[in-house]
Design a protein around this motif. Structure first.
Motif, PDB file in Angstrom:
ATOM      1  N   LEU A  26      32.311  -8.294   9.863  1.00 12.07           N
ATOM      2  CA  LEU A  26      33.151  -9.079  10.769  1.00 12.07           C
ATOM      3  C   LEU A  26      32.390  -9.686  11.945  1.00 12.07           C
ATOM      4  O   LEU A  26      32.947 -10.473  12.699  1.00 12.07           O
ATOM      5  CB  LEU A  26      34.303  -8.219  11.310  1.00 12.07           C
ATOM      6  CG  LEU A  26      35.496  -8.076  10.389  1.00 12.07           C
ATOM      7  CD1 LEU A  26      36.459  -7.011  10.915  1.00 12.07           C
ATOM      8  CD2 LEU A  26      36.215  -9.406  10.218  1.00 12.07           C
ATOM      9  N   GLU A  27      31.130  -9.361  12.102  1.00 14.94           N
ATOM     10  CA  GLU A  27      30.372  -9.826  13.266  1.00 14.94           C
ATOM     11  C   GLU A  27      30.298 -11.346  13.406  1.00 14.94           C
ATOM     12  O   GLU A  27      30.473 -11.870  14.499  1.00 14.94           O
ATOM     13  CB  GLU A  27      28.965  -9.212  13.246  1.00 14.94           C
ATOM     14  CG  GLU A  27      28.253  -9.296  14.571  1.00 14.94           C
ATOM     15  CD  GLU A  27      27.590 -10.645  14.795  1.00 14.94           C
ATOM     16  OE1 GLU A  27      27.503 -11.046  15.964  1.00 14.94           O
ATOM     17  OE2 GLU A  27      27.164 -11.287  13.830  1.00 14.94           O
ATOM     18  N   PRO A  28      30.074 -12.096  12.331  1.00 17.97           N
ATOM     19  CA  PRO A  28      29.925 -13.548  12.520  1.00 17.97           C
ATOM     20  C   PRO A  28      31.183 -14.252  13.029  1.00 17.97           C
ATOM     21  O   PRO A  28      31.085 -15.306  13.637  1.00 17.97           O
ATOM     22  CB  PRO A  28      29.562 -14.055  11.120  1.00 17.97           C
ATOM     23  CG  PRO A  28      29.084 -12.867  10.378  1.00 17.97           C
ATOM     24  CD  PRO A  28      29.794 -11.700  10.968  1.00 17.97           C
ATOM     25  N   GLY A  29      32.335 -13.685  12.789  1.00 16.06           N
ATOM     26  CA  GLY A  29      33.560 -14.333  13.242  1.00 16.06           C
ATOM     27  C   GLY A  29      34.751 -13.929  12.400  1.00 16.06           C
ATOM     28  O   GLY A  29      34.633 -13.087  11.509  1.00 16.06           O
ATOM     29  N   PRO A  30      35.901 -14.546  12.665  1.00 14.93           N
ATOM     30  CA  PRO A  30      37.137 -14.167  11.980  1.00 14.93           C
ATOM     31  C   PRO A  30      37.053 -14.348  10.467  1.00 14.93           C
ATOM     32  O   PRO A  30      36.459 -15.312   9.979  1.00 14.93           O
ATOM     33  CB  PRO A  30      38.186 -15.125  12.555  1.00 14.93           C
ATOM     34  CG  PRO A  30      37.588 -15.682  13.793  1.00 14.93           C
ATOM     35  CD  PRO A  30      36.107 -15.628  13.617  1.00 14.93           C
ATOM     36  N   GLY A  66      41.552  -0.402  18.476  1.00 17.79           N
ATOM     37  CA  GLY A  66      41.114  -1.511  19.308  1.00 17.79           C
ATOM     38  C   GLY A  66      39.745  -2.051  18.964  1.00 17.79           C
ATOM     39  O   GLY A  66      39.129  -2.746  19.766  1.00 17.79           O
ATOM     40  N   LEU A  67      39.264  -1.766  17.746  1.00 14.11           N
ATOM     41  CA  LEU A  67      37.939  -2.238  17.341  1.00 14.11           C
ATOM     42  C   LEU A  67      37.992  -3.613  16.696  1.00 14.11           C
ATOM     43  O   LEU A  67      36.995  -4.340  16.696  1.00 14.11           O
ATOM     44  CB  LEU A  67      37.291  -1.230  16.387  1.00 14.11           C
ATOM     45  CG  LEU A  67      37.070   0.158  16.997  1.00 14.11           C
ATOM     46  CD1 LEU A  67      36.631   1.135  15.934  1.00 14.11           C
ATOM     47  CD2 LEU A  67      36.071   0.095  18.127  1.00 14.11           C
ATOM     48  N   ILE A  68      39.135  -3.951  16.121  1.00  9.64           N
ATOM     49  CA  ILE A  68      39.325  -5.286  15.561  1.00  9.64           C
ATOM     50  C   ILE A  68      40.654  -5.836  16.057  1.00  9.64           C
ATOM     51  O   ILE A  68      41.554  -5.088  16.439  1.00  9.64           O
ATOM     52  CB  ILE A  68      39.288  -5.310  14.012  1.00  9.64           C
ATOM     53  CG1 ILE A  68      40.447  -4.505  13.422  1.00  9.64           C
ATOM     54  CG2 ILE A  68      37.950  -4.844  13.478  1.00  9.64           C
ATOM     55  CD1 ILE A  68      40.607  -4.686  11.925  1.00  9.64           C
ATOM     56  N   SER A  69      40.755  -7.151  16.042  1.00  7.94           N
ATOM     57  CA  SER A  69      42.041  -7.789  16.353  1.00  7.94           C
ATOM     58  C   SER A  69      42.564  -8.442  15.090  1.00  7.94           C
ATOM     59  O   SER A  69      41.798  -8.823  14.199  1.00  7.94           O
ATOM     60  CB  SER A  69      41.884  -8.816  17.477  1.00  7.94           C
ATOM     61  OG  SER A  69      41.052  -9.870  17.062  1.00  7.94           O
ATOM     62  N   PRO A  80      51.540 -17.675   4.831  1.00  8.92           N
ATOM     63  CA  PRO A  80      51.066 -17.022   6.062  1.00  8.92           C
ATOM     64  C   PRO A  80      49.558 -16.787   6.010  1.00  8.92           C
ATOM     65  O   PRO A  80      48.996 -16.534   4.953  1.00  8.92           O
ATOM     66  CB  PRO A  80      51.809 -15.690   6.075  1.00  8.92           C
ATOM     67  CG  PRO A  80      52.918 -15.838   5.111  1.00  8.92           C
ATOM     68  CD  PRO A  80      52.512 -16.886   4.125  1.00  8.92           C
ATOM     69  N   ARG A  81      48.929 -16.881   7.167  1.00 10.90           N
ATOM     70  CA  ARG A  81      47.481 -16.666   7.275  1.00 10.90           C
ATOM     71  C   ARG A  81      47.241 -15.601   8.331  1.00 10.90           C
ATOM     72  O   ARG A  81      47.802 -15.652   9.424  1.00 10.90           O
ATOM     73  CB  ARG A  81      46.785 -17.963   7.669  1.00 10.90           C
ATOM     74  CG  ARG A  81      45.288 -17.823   7.832  1.00 10.90           C
ATOM     75  CD  ARG A  81      44.606 -19.182   8.004  1.00 10.90           C
ATOM     76  NE  ARG A  81      45.153 -19.962   9.091  1.00 10.90           N
ATOM     77  CZ  ARG A  81      44.516 -20.219  10.232  1.00 10.90           C
ATOM     78  NH1 ARG A  81      43.300 -19.748  10.432  1.00 10.90           N
ATOM     79  NH2 ARG A  81      45.077 -20.952  11.163  1.00 10.90           N
ATOM     80  N   VAL A  82      46.410 -14.623   7.983  1.00  9.98           N
ATOM     81  CA  VAL A  82      46.049 -13.550   8.909  1.00  9.98           C
ATOM     82  C   VAL A  82      44.530 -13.471   8.962  1.00  9.98           C
ATOM     83  O   VAL A  82      43.862 -13.494   7.930  1.00  9.98           O
ATOM     84  CB  VAL A  82      46.637 -12.185   8.465  1.00  9.98           C
ATOM     85  CG1 VAL A  82      46.200 -11.069   9.400  1.00  9.98           C
ATOM     86  CG2 VAL A  82      48.155 -12.251   8.383  1.00  9.98           C
ATOM     87  N   GLU A  83      43.999 -13.406  10.171  1.00  4.61           N
ATOM     88  CA  GLU A  83      42.558 -13.284  10.356  1.00  4.61           C
ATOM     89  C   GLU A  83      42.237 -12.029  11.157  1.00  4.61           C
ATOM     90  O   GLU A  83      43.004 -11.625  12.032  1.00  4.61           O
ATOM     91  CB  GLU A  83      41.997 -14.500  11.093  1.00  4.61           C
ATOM     92  CG  GLU A  83      42.020 -15.768  10.281  1.00  4.61           C
ATOM     93  CD  GLU A  83      41.428 -16.940  11.027  1.00  4.61           C
ATOM     94  OE1 GLU A  83      41.025 -17.892  10.352  1.00  4.61           O
ATOM     95  OE2 GLU A  83      41.371 -16.919  12.275  1.00  4.61           O
TER      96      GLU A  83
END
Length: 143
Positions: A49-53, A82-85, A94-97
């Motif tokens: 997940l480091e590069p982005g959503p 609280g480590l990821i959003s 629907p789209r979830v990132e």
């Protein structure tokens, strides 16, 4: 006033070593956190997940072997800590990132270091395991 080693030991705290600075009443929670972030799927999710959503299906593609159930459970747990959003967009479909929070980004270097270490020592560890397995005495079933 600094407590003596004997007083700390009597309270259940470590007298020496890295755990000595941690209050005994915090140790159970710290073990829970380490268990959560040290889980193989959590480490891999934090690493990718480091590069982005990324979307759920992107995460599945980047982490071979993870089941839908484990991906869903791990994402939920990392979000709770609280480590990821998680961002849901009101679209059709629907789209979830998912993305790392600042707290999660603090773990990224550690996670990628552990993943890299495991990859670099894969062959050596596999050989050691095979050697240990072949050295174990075999038991036979009695009738």
């Amino acid at each position: 006033m600094e407590q003596t080693r004997e007083a700390k030991a009597a309270r259940g705290a470590a007298a020496i070593g890295p755990c000595a600075a941690i209050p005994a009443e915090h140790m159970t929670f710290i073990r829970e956190v380490l268990d959560r972030v040290g889980d193989k799927w959590s480490l891999l999710l934090i690493a990718v997940l480091e590069p982005g959503p990324l979307r759920y299906t992107d995460l599945q593609r980047q982490i071979p072997g993870i089941s839908q159930r484990m991906l869903t459970l791990t994402l939920r747990q990392l979000h709770q800590d609280g480590l990821i959003s998680r961002t849901a967009y009101a679209e059709v479909p629907p789209r979830v990132e998912y993305t790392l929070t600042p707290l999660g980004r603090g773990l990224h270097e550690i996670a990628t270091s552990l993943v890299g270490w495991a990859a670099a020592h894969h062959d050596e560890i596999r050989e050691n395991r095979a050697r240990a397995t072949s050295a174990q005495p075999r038991t036979t079933a009695r009738t």
